[in-house]
Scaffold this motif. Structure first.
Motif, PDB file in Angstrom:
ATOM      1  N   VAL A   4       0.667  -1.128   0.011  1.00  0.00           N
ATOM      2  CA  VAL A   4      -0.179   0.153   0.208  1.00  0.00           C
ATOM      3  C   VAL A   4       1.176   1.318   0.053  1.00  0.00           C
ATOM      4  O   VAL A   4       0.429   1.670  -0.475  1.00  0.00           O
ATOM      5  N   ARG A   5       2.234   1.503   0.907  1.00  0.00           N
ATOM      6  CA  ARG A   5       2.632   2.344   0.512  1.00  0.00           C
ATOM      7  C   ARG A   5       3.403   2.592  -0.508  1.00  0.00           C
ATOM      8  O   ARG A   5       4.011   3.662  -0.654  1.00  0.00           O
ATOM      9  N   ASP A   6       3.620   1.627  -1.146  1.00  0.00           N
ATOM     10  CA  ASP A   6       4.463   1.779  -2.407  1.00  0.00           C
ATOM     11  C   ASP A   6       3.286   2.376  -3.562  1.00  0.00           C
ATOM     12  O   ASP A   6       3.483   3.341  -4.390  1.00  0.00           O
ATOM     13  N   VAL A   7       2.157   2.155  -3.975  1.00  0.00           N
ATOM     14  CA  VAL A   7       1.119   2.643  -4.668  1.00  0.00           C
ATOM     15  C   VAL A   7       1.131   3.709  -3.823  1.00  0.00           C
ATOM     16  O   VAL A   7       1.030   4.793  -5.046  1.00  0.00           O
ATOM     17  N   LEU A   8       0.803   4.208  -2.981  1.00  0.00           N
ATOM     18  CA  LEU A   8       0.472   5.573  -2.875  1.00  0.00           C
ATOM     19  C   LEU A   8       1.582   6.821  -2.705  1.00  0.00           C
ATOM     20  O   LEU A   8       1.580   7.657  -3.075  1.00  0.00           O
ATOM     21  N   ALA A   9       3.559   6.416  -2.597  1.00  0.00           N
ATOM     22  CA  ALA A   9       3.894   6.565  -2.658  1.00  0.00           C
ATOM     23  C   ALA A   9       4.315   7.724  -4.097  1.00  0.00           C
ATOM     24  O   ALA A   9       5.161   8.565  -4.385  1.00  0.00           O
ATOM     25  N   GLY A  25       1.677   9.120  -5.964  1.00  0.00           N
ATOM     26  CA  GLY A  25       0.460  10.473  -5.896  1.00  0.00           C
ATOM     27  C   GLY A  25       0.510  10.921  -4.740  1.00  0.00           C
ATOM     28  O   GLY A  25       0.404  12.156  -4.597  1.00  0.00           O
ATOM     29  N   VAL A  26       1.784  10.719  -3.405  1.00  0.00           N
ATOM     30  CA  VAL A  26       1.415  10.894  -2.068  1.00  0.00           C
ATOM     31  C   VAL A  26       2.832  11.524  -1.574  1.00  0.00           C
ATOM     32  O   VAL A  26       3.653  11.173  -1.493  1.00  0.00           O
ATOM     33  N   GLY A  27       2.411  13.134  -1.574  1.00  0.00           N
ATOM     34  CA  GLY A  27       4.181  13.569  -1.310  1.00  0.00           C
ATOM     35  C   GLY A  27       4.369  13.514   0.521  1.00  0.00           C
ATOM     36  O   GLY A  27       5.894  13.751   0.623  1.00  0.00           O
ATOM     37  N   THR A  30      -4.224  16.460   2.501  1.00  0.00           N
ATOM     38  CA  THR A  30      -2.974  16.990   1.975  1.00  0.00           C
ATOM     39  C   THR A  30      -3.166  16.801  -0.014  1.00  0.00           C
ATOM     40  O   THR A  30      -4.837  16.468  -0.166  1.00  0.00           O
ATOM     41  N   HIS A  31      -2.709  16.342  -0.826  1.00  0.00           N
ATOM     42  CA  HIS A  31      -2.966  15.619  -2.027  1.00  0.00           C
ATOM     43  C   HIS A  31      -2.829  14.834  -2.620  1.00  0.00           C
ATOM     44  O   HIS A  31      -1.704  14.046  -2.224  1.00  0.00           O
ATOM     45  N   ALA A  32      -3.312  13.682  -3.234  1.00  0.00           N
ATOM     46  CA  ALA A  32      -3.375  12.968  -3.915  1.00  0.00           C
ATOM     47  C   ALA A  32      -3.002  12.883  -5.660  1.00  0.00           C
ATOM     48  O   ALA A  32      -3.963  13.281  -5.973  1.00  0.00           O
ATOM     49  N   SER A  33      -2.074  12.990  -6.257  1.00  0.00           N
ATOM     50  CA  SER A  33      -1.819  13.198  -7.900  1.00  0.00           C
ATOM     51  C   SER A  33      -3.398  14.725  -7.830  1.00  0.00           C
ATOM     52  O   SER A  33      -3.751  14.721  -8.467  1.00  0.00           O
ATOM     53  N   HIS A  34      -2.334  15.787  -7.303  1.00  0.00           N
ATOM     54  CA  HIS A  34      -3.510  16.591  -7.003  1.00  0.00           C
ATOM     55  C   HIS A  34      -4.840  17.287  -7.124  1.00  0.00           C
ATOM     56  O   HIS A  34      -5.372  17.660  -7.176  1.00  0.00           O
ATOM     57  N   ILE A  35      -4.766  15.659  -6.029  1.00  0.00           N
ATOM     58  CA  ILE A  35      -6.889  15.807  -5.761  1.00  0.00           C
ATOM     59  C   ILE A  35      -6.407  15.734  -4.321  1.00  0.00           C
ATOM     60  O   ILE A  35      -5.224  14.593  -3.937  1.00  0.00           O
ATOM     61  N   GLY A  36      -8.018  16.863  -3.987  1.00  0.00           N
ATOM     62  CA  GLY A  36      -7.039  16.878  -2.251  1.00  0.00           C
ATOM     63  C   GLY A  36      -7.562  15.746  -1.250  1.00  0.00           C
ATOM     64  O   GLY A  36      -8.711  15.436  -2.003  1.00  0.00           O
ATOM     65  N   ILE A  37      -7.117  15.195  -0.340  1.00  0.00           N
ATOM     66  CA  ILE A  37      -7.653  14.405   0.091  1.00  0.00           C
ATOM     67  C   ILE A  37      -7.238  15.028   1.387  1.00  0.00           C
ATOM     68  O   ILE A  37      -6.194  15.265   2.206  1.00  0.00           O
ATOM     69  N   TRP A  78      -6.334   7.534 -10.925  1.00  0.00           N
ATOM     70  CA  TRP A  78      -4.614   7.411 -10.238  1.00  0.00           C
ATOM     71  C   TRP A  78      -4.567   5.891  -9.634  1.00  0.00           C
ATOM     72  O   TRP A  78      -3.172   5.868 -10.234  1.00  0.00           O
ATOM     73  N   LEU A  79      -5.343   5.664  -8.861  1.00  0.00           N
ATOM     74  CA  LEU A  79      -4.687   4.812  -8.032  1.00  0.00           C
ATOM     75  C   LEU A  79      -4.806   3.589  -8.511  1.00  0.00           C
ATOM     76  O   LEU A  79      -4.391   2.339  -8.451  1.00  0.00           O
ATOM     77  N   THR A  80      -6.112   2.840  -9.973  1.00  0.00           N
ATOM     78  CA  THR A  80      -5.521   1.815 -10.284  1.00  0.00           C
ATOM     79  C   THR A  80      -4.742   1.141 -11.754  1.00  0.00           C
ATOM     80  O   THR A  80      -3.890   1.037 -11.278  1.00  0.00           O
ATOM     81  N   HIS A  81      -4.355   3.016 -11.912  1.00  0.00           N
ATOM     82  CA  HIS A  81      -2.960   3.252 -12.601  1.00  0.00           C
ATOM     83  C   HIS A  81      -1.574   2.994 -11.434  1.00  0.00           C
ATOM     84  O   HIS A  81      -0.307   2.693 -12.155  1.00  0.00           O
TER      85      HIS A  81
END
Ligand code: ZN
Lengths: 387, 98, 193
Positions: free
Chosen positions: C124-129, C131-133, C149-156, C182-185
């Motif tokens: 999960v950390r590799d997937v999030l890394a 897009g999440v800074g 924060t944001h994930a691939s420019h999307i506020g989360i 973004w998540l599936t990619h």
């Protein structure tokens, strides 16, 4: 000793001699005690100003003082675009004057500045944006400047590889200025330096200004890292350092210095003829004669003198490029750099006179634009230094 | 550049929006020299390399306004304060000296 | 009264709960959520009221606290998000909190305003890394840690649920499909397309 003319004969002669006979293109001048006019800043604007002054006022003693070396500042850090596709009354004549000077520049200064009128194409993506571009185009034509409004088919003929069906920014057409294009940026510096030198201008490198000397509210000279230099008139043409230099003369400017990044990829086969700008996606691109893709986008957006930017803008610019032309995704980025500019509201050059009585002290704030180098120098010569 | 938000901790500047010089204050509209003061407030800047006090907004984070002191020649961040605290202290000082 | 035929729809058009060795994705569609924003100068009263009603201490740093059947997520200075399962009883956190915080905080329903997804598993950390800074390494970010924060420019808003590790991520509902793209990619190299 001024250098001789470049010509087909000198090139052929040197080719046969293995290019061993080329001398320096300009003298590395020592500062003299005084000049009639001193220009601070040996970038595109400063050198052009000195050149046009020297050409017109043959008797004037003129110097350009540069804190680094010629070609080492912003003139070597821009992305080579020249154009006059502006809309507002103040802008069009200024940049069109520049365009005309670029068109005759190489003959005028006897130097190959690689002026290439390969066209500047601004893309539009909606009916509203097309109308705005049509208005800009009409404004240009009313000023006698060439431009054409293209539909999607015409753009497709020029640059077939754009993502025309992009969901967010489908390409509906573009505004094309065929006379726009590129100029080899450091050749501009070298060419103007050589031409100014041939008219007797002293180009003094590694000479940093540290203070101004005034008498009765009139500037009489500058203190530099190479000693005092007397001056009848002083012009300042120092881009992002304008506030610093002006502060030495007690002036506060309506300017902030910002960083604008630019990028070059590895060399690839020719595929982009002209300059393509994707304003909606904050991205523009052209291809250099060596084959590298030269591109850029947004300002980083914070005050900076660092001449380098930050990663979010790198990502943003590359995303803009990928949205417009996905095929560049596999090209490797070779290098990126930042240049710092002075910005005012409206982001155009500022010409101003010093408030001191008599307008004898003049300065010019020169901003980001290579395309204004020629006219900047020309106008500065006409409007400021000679009044 | 990374900014150490007092709320969120250290974050990249991609999360922040820049709002310029934090030292200027809005002039009094009724001042007889209001026009000149507003020109100075809106446009005139020292713009000298070195420490620069500036406003940043944690737009993609906690939405706090910050006063960041940053060396604009090197991008080194020297301090981060809550803009609210800075404004309250400035108002308190103004009252104290009045 | 006749029963409504309108059914709640997931904010995610295509993203479905799916279990893989590397990553498990769970779409959390049955949540009730409300934002809490303290009135000016009333934060201590808000904390006291929540303490009395739920027996938990509202966090003043980016953290999550859990009480019986409810969680409070730090959501900025003097702001929190309350989250609970809606369940068959159609629990409504906004209705529940309004009397508790009457006059001292703004309470606004977010149940259909936010989309929430839970990600867990060894990658999960590799997937999030991608897009999440922010640094999600266990030395820097722990269970019950929260980040806006944001994930691939999307506020989360992201919080860590446990050390499995599992994270829950909340975003504005209208961004759910962009986030899912973004998540599936990002996860494709671990779980396939
Ligand atoms: Zn923050």
């Amino acid at each position: 000793m001024p250098v001789g003319d470049y010509s087909i004969f000198s090139v052929m002669k040197e080719a046969l001699r293995g290019h061993t006979g080329w001398g320096p293109a300009w003298r590395d001048a020592e500062p003299k005690p005084a000049y009639d006019i001193v220009i601070i800043g040996g970038g595109g604007h400063g050198l052009a100003t000195a050149y046009y002054l020297a050409k017109e006022y043959k008797a004037a003693r003129i110097a350009v003082v540069e804190k680094g070396w010629i070609g080492g500042g912003n003139v070597g850090r821009n992305t080579t675009i020249v154009r006059s596709n502006y809309m507002l009354p103040g802008n069009i004549p200024f940049y069109e004057l520049s365009m005309k000077l670029w068109e005759g520049l190489e003959q005028d200064i006897n130097y190959n500045a690689m002026v290439s009128q390969r066209g500047v194409l601004n893309l539009y993506h909606s009916d509203g944006q097309r109308d705005a571009f049509a208005r800009r185009g009409n404004s240009m034509r009313l000023h006698g400047v060439d431009c054409e409004l293209l539909d999607a088919d015409a753009v497709r003929k020029m640059v077939p590889f754009l993502d025309f069906e992009n969901a967010r920014f489908p390409v509906h057409g573009g505004l094309l200025q065929r006379r726009g294009g590129t100029v080899r940026h450091d050749a501009v510096a070298w060419g103007y330096a050589r031409a100014a030198d041939r008219h007797g201008v002293d180009i003094i490198q590694n000479c940093e200004v540290t203070a101004f000397r005034f008498e009765n509210d009139h500037v009489v000279g500058i203190e530099t890292s190479r000693g005092y230099i007397g001056a009848g008139k002083v012009g300042i043409s120092v881009a992002g350092n304008s506030s610093r230099v002006a502060a030495m003369a007690g002036m506060k400017l309506p300017i902030e210095s910002h960083v604008l990044q630019a990028f070059v990829t590895e060399s690839i086969k020719p595929f982009i003829d002209g300059v393509v700008t994707f304003g909606a996606g904050h991205f523009y691109i052209s291809q250099s004669d060596k084959g590298g893709l030269v591109f850029g986008g947004d300002l980083d957006g914070y005050n900076s003198y660092a001449q380098r930017g930050n990663m979010p803008v790198v990502e943003d610019v590359c995303e803009g490029g990928m949205a417009l032309m996905p095929r560049i995704g596999r090209v490797r980025l070779l290098r990126s750099w930042g240049r710092h500019h002075g910005y005012v509201d409206g982001r155009q050059p500022v010409h101003r006179s010093h408030p001191h009585q008599g307008s004898l002290f003049q300065w010019r704030v020169v901003l980001r634009r290579l395309q204004g180098d020629a006219s900047g120098g020309h106008v500065f010569r006409a409007s400021d230094c000679t009044r | 550049m990374r900014i150490n938000c007092p709320c969120c901790g250290e974050r990249g500047i991609d999360e922040f929006s820049y709002y310029g010089d934090a030292t200027v204050t809005r002039p009094d509209l009724t001042s007889p020299t209001a026009m000149a003061e507003f020109v100075a407030y809106a446009f005139e800047r020292a713009n000298i390399p070195g420490p620069h006090r500036e406003l940043w907004y944690h737009a993609a984070g906690c939405h706090l306004w910050l006063v960041v002191t940053r060396n604009i020649a090197t991008h080194e961040i020297l301090s981060v304060e809550s803009a609210r605290d800075v404004a309250l202290a400035r108002n308190a000082n103004a009252k104290g000296s009045a | 009264m006749a029963k409504s035929t309108l059914a709640a729809q997931s904010a995610f058009t295509d993203l479905k709960t799916s279990k893989h060795a590397a990553l498990t994705i769970e779409v959390l569609d049955d949540l009730t959520m409300a934002s809490i924003a303290s009135s000016k100068g009333r934060a201590e009263e808000v904390k006291a009221a929540i303490r009395a009603a739920y027996g938990v201490e509202l966090p003043t740093t980016p953290e999550r606290v859990t009480g019986k059947g409810i969680a409070f997520i730090w959501h900025g200075p003097d702001q929190w998000m309350a989250i609970a399962d809606r369940g068959a009883g159609m629990r409504d956190i906004e209705v529940e909190l309004k009397p508790v915080l009457a006059g001292i905080a703004a309470v606004v329903d977010q149940s259909d305003g936010r989309a929430v997804v839970r990600l867990s598993g060894p990658r999960v950390r590799d997937v999030l890394a991608k897009g999440v800074g922010i640094d999600l390494d266990p030395r820097a970010f722990k269970s019950n840690g929260v980040a806006i924060t944001h994930a691939s420019h999307i506020g989360i808003v992201l919080w860590q649920v446990n050390d499995a590790p599992a994270y829950e991520i909340a975003m504005f509902r209208s961004f759910a499909d962009s986030f899912a793209t973004w998540l599936t990619h990002s996860a494709a190299e671990f779980i396939g397309h």
